[in-house]
Scaffold this motif. Sequence first.
Motif, PDB file in Angstrom:
ATOM      1  N   ILE A 155       0.749  -1.473  -0.075  1.00 19.89           N
ATOM      2  CA  ILE A 155      -0.066  -0.104   0.262  1.00 19.89           C
ATOM      3  C   ILE A 155       0.797   1.248  -0.004  1.00 19.89           C
ATOM      4  CG2 ILE A 155      -1.978  -1.166   1.027  1.00 19.89           C
ATOM      5  CD1 ILE A 155      -0.919   0.094   3.821  1.00 19.89           C
ATOM      6  N   ASP A 156       0.284   2.391  -0.473  1.00 17.31           N
ATOM      7  CA  ASP A 156       0.820   3.565  -0.398  1.00 17.31           C
ATOM      8  C   ASP A 156      -0.083   4.582   0.660  1.00 17.31           C
ATOM      9  OD1 ASP A 156       1.502   6.272  -0.549  1.00 17.31           O
ATOM     10  OD2 ASP A 156       1.986   6.263  -2.657  1.00 17.31           O
ATOM     11  N   LYS A 157       0.465   4.469   1.836  1.00 14.02           N
ATOM     12  CA  LYS A 157      -0.249   5.073   3.046  1.00 14.02           C
ATOM     13  C   LYS A 157      -0.570   6.587   2.594  1.00 14.02           C
ATOM     14  CE  LYS A 157       2.015   3.149   6.140  1.00 14.02           C
ATOM     15  NZ  LYS A 157       2.501   2.920   7.525  1.00 14.02           N
ATOM     16  N   GLU A 158       0.418   7.164   2.183  1.00 17.50           N
ATOM     17  CA  GLU A 158       0.200   8.722   1.666  1.00 17.50           C
ATOM     18  C   GLU A 158      -0.967   8.796   0.825  1.00 17.50           C
ATOM     19  OE1 GLU A 158       1.914  11.275   3.156  1.00 17.50           O
ATOM     20  OE2 GLU A 158       2.987   9.667   4.524  1.00 17.50           O
ATOM     21  N   ARG A 159      -1.105   8.076  -0.273  1.00 17.81           N
ATOM     22  CA  ARG A 159      -2.026   8.400  -1.247  1.00 17.81           C
ATOM     23  C   ARG A 159      -3.410   7.628  -0.944  1.00 17.81           C
ATOM     24  NH1 ARG A 159       0.221   6.088  -5.992  1.00 17.81           N
ATOM     25  NH2 ARG A 159      -1.517   6.878  -6.960  1.00 17.81           N
ATOM     26  N   LEU A 162      -3.709   0.895  -3.050  1.00 20.69           N
ATOM     27  CA  LEU A 162      -2.921  -0.311  -3.236  1.00 20.69           C
ATOM     28  C   LEU A 162      -2.053  -0.059  -4.309  1.00 20.69           C
ATOM     29  CD1 LEU A 162      -5.766  -2.880  -3.239  1.00 20.69           C
ATOM     30  CD2 LEU A 162      -4.195  -2.421  -1.439  1.00 20.69           C
ATOM     31  N   LEU A 163      -0.579  -0.463  -4.220  1.00 17.29           N
ATOM     32  CA  LEU A 163       0.353  -0.476  -5.311  1.00 17.29           C
ATOM     33  C   LEU A 163       0.166  -1.499  -6.222  1.00 17.29           C
ATOM     34  CD1 LEU A 163       3.270   0.573  -2.817  1.00 17.29           C
ATOM     35  CD2 LEU A 163       2.126   1.816  -4.313  1.00 17.29           C
ATOM     36  N   ASN A 164       0.009  -2.939  -5.997  1.00 15.42           N
ATOM     37  CA  ASN A 164       0.088  -3.823  -6.852  1.00 15.42           C
ATOM     38  C   ASN A 164      -1.257  -4.792  -6.900  1.00 15.42           C
ATOM     39  OD1 ASN A 164       2.569  -3.198  -8.171  1.00 15.42           O
ATOM     40  ND2 ASN A 164       3.612  -3.707  -6.323  1.00 15.42           N
ATOM     41  N   PRO A 165      -2.497  -4.209  -7.185  1.00 16.45           N
ATOM     42  CA  PRO A 165      -3.550  -4.910  -6.828  1.00 16.45           C
ATOM     43  C   PRO A 165      -3.905  -6.175  -7.586  1.00 16.45           C
ATOM     44  CG  PRO A 165      -4.134  -2.996  -7.852  1.00 16.45           C
ATOM     45  CD  PRO A 165      -2.821  -3.034  -7.621  1.00 16.45           C
ATOM     46  N   HIS A 166      -2.625  -6.732  -8.249  1.00 14.39           N
ATOM     47  CA  HIS A 166      -2.680  -7.995  -9.161  1.00 14.39           C
ATOM     48  C   HIS A 166      -3.205  -9.244  -8.825  1.00 14.39           C
ATOM     49  CE1 HIS A 166       1.018  -8.671  -7.146  1.00 14.39           C
ATOM     50  NE2 HIS A 166       0.821  -9.804  -7.502  1.00 14.39           N
ATOM     51  N   GLN A 174      -6.878  -0.063  -9.388  1.00 14.77           N
ATOM     52  CA  GLN A 174      -5.712   0.778  -9.508  1.00 14.77           C
ATOM     53  C   GLN A 174      -5.797   2.425  -9.202  1.00 14.77           C
ATOM     54  OE1 GLN A 174      -2.871  -1.040 -10.568  1.00 14.77           O
ATOM     55  NE2 GLN A 174      -1.740   0.997 -10.172  1.00 14.77           N
ATOM     56  N   ASP A 175      -5.334   2.966  -8.412  1.00 18.23           N
ATOM     57  CA  ASP A 175      -5.321   4.312  -8.119  1.00 18.23           C
ATOM     58  C   ASP A 175      -6.716   4.759  -7.398  1.00 18.23           C
ATOM     59  OD1 ASP A 175      -2.954   4.931  -9.172  1.00 18.23           O
ATOM     60  OD2 ASP A 175      -3.760   5.050 -11.361  1.00 18.23           O
ATOM     61  N   LEU A 176      -7.381   3.734  -7.128  1.00 16.11           N
ATOM     62  CA  LEU A 176      -8.562   4.022  -6.182  1.00 16.11           C
ATOM     63  C   LEU A 176      -8.418   4.500  -4.775  1.00 16.11           C
ATOM     64  CD1 LEU A 176     -11.801   3.837  -5.798  1.00 16.11           C
ATOM     65  CD2 LEU A 176     -11.365   1.521  -5.095  1.00 16.11           C
ATOM     66  N   ASN A 177      -8.573   5.715  -4.589  1.00 17.44           N
ATOM     67  CA  ASN A 177      -8.418   6.315  -3.094  1.00 17.44           C
ATOM     68  C   ASN A 177      -9.274   5.641  -2.388  1.00 17.44           C
ATOM     69  OD1 ASN A 177      -7.989   7.924  -0.956  1.00 17.44           O
ATOM     70  ND2 ASN A 177      -6.640   9.281  -2.132  1.00 17.44           N
ATOM     71  N   ILE A 178      -8.634   4.812  -1.469  1.00 10.58           N
ATOM     72  CA  ILE A 178      -9.693   3.832  -0.354  1.00 10.58           C
ATOM     73  C   ILE A 178      -9.974   4.901   0.770  1.00 10.58           C
ATOM     74  CG2 ILE A 178      -9.674   1.869   1.043  1.00 10.58           C
ATOM     75  CD1 ILE A 178      -7.569   0.675  -1.103  1.00 10.58           C
ATOM     76  N   ILE A 179      -9.256   5.672   1.290  1.00 13.35           N
ATOM     77  CA  ILE A 179      -9.386   6.549   2.192  1.00 13.35           C
ATOM     78  C   ILE A 179     -10.332   7.396   1.966  1.00 13.35           C
ATOM     79  CG2 ILE A 179      -8.600   8.195   4.055  1.00 13.35           C
ATOM     80  CD1 ILE A 179      -5.897   6.534   4.105  1.00 13.35           C
ATOM     81  N   PHE A 192      -5.649   3.382   7.682  1.00 13.73           N
ATOM     82  CA  PHE A 192      -5.521   2.513   6.569  1.00 13.73           C
ATOM     83  C   PHE A 192      -3.946   1.951   7.122  1.00 13.73           C
ATOM     84  CE2 PHE A 192      -5.576   1.064   2.120  1.00 13.73           C
ATOM     85  CZ  PHE A 192      -4.488   1.520   1.478  1.00 13.73           C
ATOM     86  N   ASP A 193      -3.615   0.703   6.923  1.00 12.66           N
ATOM     87  CA  ASP A 193      -2.248   0.358   7.223  1.00 12.66           C
ATOM     88  C   ASP A 193      -2.135  -1.137   6.606  1.00 12.66           C
ATOM     89  OD1 ASP A 193       0.384  -0.011   8.157  1.00 12.66           O
ATOM     90  OD2 ASP A 193      -0.187   0.973  10.065  1.00 12.66           O
ATOM     91  N   ASN A 194      -0.809  -1.691   6.502  1.00 11.43           N
ATOM     92  CA  ASN A 194      -0.488  -2.805   6.209  1.00 11.43           C
ATOM     93  C   ASN A 194      -1.198  -3.819   7.172  1.00 11.43           C
ATOM     94  OD1 ASN A 194       1.706  -5.060   6.971  1.00 11.43           O
ATOM     95  ND2 ASN A 194       1.687  -4.962   4.856  1.00 11.43           N
ATOM     96  N   GLY A 195      -1.712  -5.066   6.605  1.00  8.52           N
ATOM     97  CA  GLY A 195      -2.499  -5.892   7.634  1.00  8.52           C
ATOM     98  C   GLY A 195      -1.631  -6.611   8.585  1.00  8.52           C
ATOM     99  N   THR A 196      -0.565  -6.852   8.256  1.00  7.74           N
ATOM    100  CA  THR A 196       0.434  -7.743   9.189  1.00  7.74           C
ATOM    101  C   THR A 196       0.794  -6.887  10.407  1.00  7.74           C
ATOM    102  OG1 THR A 196       1.297  -8.942   7.068  1.00  7.74           O
ATOM    103  CG2 THR A 196       2.294  -9.395   9.239  1.00  7.74           C
ATOM    104  N   ASN A 197       1.098  -5.522  10.000  1.00  6.54           N
ATOM    105  CA  ASN A 197       1.154  -4.548  11.150  1.00  6.54           C
ATOM    106  C   ASN A 197       0.322  -4.525  11.968  1.00  6.54           C
ATOM    107  OD1 ASN A 197       3.735  -3.805  10.049  1.00  6.54           O
ATOM    108  ND2 ASN A 197       3.197  -2.093   9.080  1.00  6.54           N
TER     109      ASN A 197
END
Length: 403
Positions: A155-159, A162-166, A174-179, A192-197
């Motif tokens: 993820i790109d937390k600033e934007r 998702l970076l690679n939603p393949h 792609q480029d969908l601003n989830i927040i 919004f954060d990384n799930g494992t964190n």
Amino acid sequence: MLKQFAESTAPKTKGLRTLYNLVRKLGPVRINTLTELTGYKHVTCTRLLDELVQEGLIYDSGIGASSGGRKPMMYVIKPDAFYLIGTEITSLYTTVLLLDLNLDIIASKKLKMAAHCTGEFTLNFVTQSVDELLASHNIQKDKLLGIGVGFIEPIDKERGVLLNPHLFPAGGWQDLNIIEYLQQKNTVSVFFDNGTNLAALAEYRKHYWKETDNLVFVSSDTEIRCGTISHGKLVNNNSGMDDAFGHTIIDMHGRRCLCGAYGCLQAYSSLPAIHDEVVRQIKRGRSSSISEIIKDAEEIDLHHVLSALEEKDPLCVEVTKDAAYYFGIGLSNLIYLLRPEIVICGGTLVPQSLFYEIAADTAQNRLKQFPNSHVQILKSTGAYNIVAQGAGCLVLDHFTEEK
């Protein structure tokens, strides 16, 4: 008042936030303990605690043991003062939890990801779930602190994207601003954060922060990742290396990984690696219950493998045991480097046949040369919900933790 903790820098607000956090961590806790930890005068501490009681954020649990006189007040947080929404979105499932302030699950909604689950469809499911969960429990929207979202994918937390939603079965990510999307739909704060964190954060906050300040959460899922709590804080970085643990080398002459390297842990112990090996073995003529349902091996997906594992299909169990052995090797390497006191194993594979047991035993056997290390390797208590619980915790921490 809880929402004001994140907005005000006034000394009084800081004092209230400090006391609330200590009650949250240590409760049931006596006022004498709180004065010792904060350095506040008894009268000051009493006044601030009374204000938290009046605001409905904490209360006397009534469980203090009396030594002959009046029972001492033992403070705990009031879990239904506000509520949290914790969400995990993966390529397999989307989970939405309604949580109280103890991170206990009140109710949940789940979506199995399929070809129709585009980015907007999935986020609309989250929004609809929020409305339904609140309505079914007669909770007003102003009692909702916010929505937390966790992704396993980079993820790109600033934007907020998702970076690679393949790995998702449908497009539109792609480029969908989830927040931004969820904030507009729900009119509450979204985090919004990384799930494992987030899984590491939830395990620490719910179960271990009275025991240790150094913890690692490892996850074997569609990718292999780890989240780290060090000195009581979640270790975050913006290097884009959230999946680095999965790309540690366990056999430099081994299988080729999608990253291009050879012998990555990801190529042996992730869910896609197990899937690929099962398909490879079926093509070579090995029998499996999957073959009775899916005639074309190319059409076997991750869900088929997971279902066969739950039914103890011999081929899937054998492949998973091998994957667990390699995961244990990678786990021991991680322990050598980070030296945590507690390691929590989670992810989709941990509840499966012997995966956790074999991985933990393999790691512990490799650690025997350090008999004084005493590292605990434990199974996640949250199974498939721990990431979403951590996402809810992310919301609460925003309002209550020291910045």
